[in-house]
Design a protein around this motif. Structure first.
Motif, PDB file in Angstrom:
ATOM      1  N   GLU A   1       0.827  -1.205   0.000  1.00  0.00           N
ATOM      2  CA  GLU A   1       0.000   0.000   0.000  1.00  0.00           C
ATOM      3  C   GLU A   1       0.864   1.259   0.000  1.00  0.00           C
ATOM      4  O   GLU A   1       0.585   2.217  -0.727  1.00  0.00           O
ATOM      5  CB  GLU A   1      -0.943   0.003   1.201  1.00  0.00           C
ATOM      6  CG  GLU A   1      -1.957   1.124   1.133  1.00  0.00           C
ATOM      7  CD  GLU A   1      -3.019   1.022   2.200  1.00  0.00           C
ATOM      8  OE1 GLU A   1      -3.438   2.080   2.678  1.00  0.00           O
ATOM      9  OE2 GLU A   1      -3.426  -0.107   2.548  1.00  0.00           O
ATOM     10  N   ALA A   2       1.921   1.268   0.803  1.00  0.00           N
ATOM     11  CA  ALA A   2       2.804   2.440   0.850  1.00  0.00           C
ATOM     12  C   ALA A   2       3.464   2.673  -0.507  1.00  0.00           C
ATOM     13  O   ALA A   2       3.605   3.818  -0.954  1.00  0.00           O
ATOM     14  CB  ALA A   2       3.853   2.260   1.936  1.00  0.00           C
TER      15      ALA A   2
ATOM     16  N   ALA B   1       3.751   5.753  -5.556  1.00  0.00           N
ATOM     17  CA  ALA B   1       3.674   5.762  -7.022  1.00  0.00           C
ATOM     18  C   ALA B   1       2.618   6.753  -7.503  1.00  0.00           C
ATOM     19  O   ALA B   1       2.859   7.516  -8.455  1.00  0.00           O
ATOM     20  CB  ALA B   1       3.380   4.371  -7.539  1.00  0.00           C
ATOM     21  N   MET B   2       1.470   6.759  -6.840  1.00  0.00           N
ATOM     22  CA  MET B   2       0.408   7.690  -7.223  1.00  0.00           C
ATOM     23  C   MET B   2       0.852   9.135  -6.992  1.00  0.00           C
ATOM     24  O   MET B   2       0.574  10.030  -7.810  1.00  0.00           O
ATOM     25  CB  MET B   2      -0.879   7.408  -6.459  1.00  0.00           C
ATOM     26  CG  MET B   2      -1.585   6.136  -6.917  1.00  0.00           C
ATOM     27  SD  MET B   2      -1.961   6.113  -8.691  1.00  0.00           S
ATOM     28  CE  MET B   2      -3.074   7.490  -8.838  1.00  0.00           C
TER      29      MET B   2
END
Length: 115
Positions: free
Chosen positions: A104-105, A110-111
């Motif tokens: 998730e991190a 990346a986003m």
């Protein structure tokens, strides 16, 4: 009943250390230095388990000098590239890690980079 002894090779998040202390007799690395081969071998010789990190190279030269009291290398992090898995197996050590812990991190980062 006596709690198993576990060595924490590095400082871990406070909540992790607290949970470990509830279940085990823990020995912390007080100044958070990188263990030498001799220190790692002493931990393997004197504890029931080791909670290590990616900063702890556990190569054949370190693991092959047993016999060890320790039965588990629990890696705090994803992956186990820093552990010689064949040498650990030959030494009778079980190796664990936390797959997916960073998924998730990594996606969030990346986003953020995309934006």
């Amino acid at each position: 009943m006596t709690k198993p002894t576990v060595v924490l090779t590095r400082r871990l998040p406070e909540e992790v250390e607290r949970a470990a202390a509830e279940r085990f007799e823990i020995r912390r690395n007080a100044d958070d230095h990188r263990f030498s081969v001799v220190e790692m071998q002493e931990a393997l010789r004197s504890a029931d388990g080791i909670i290590c990190t990616l900063g702890d190279p556990l190569r054949a030269d370190t693991l092959g000098a047993g016999p060890w009291r320790a039965k588990i290398l629990a890696n705090f992090g994803a992956g186990s590239d820093h552990i010689d898995l064949a040498a650990a197996k030959a030494a009778g050590l079980t190796v664990t890690n936390t797959p997916g812990a960073l998924t998730e991190a990594t996606a969030d980062l990346a986003m953020a980079l995309i934006l």
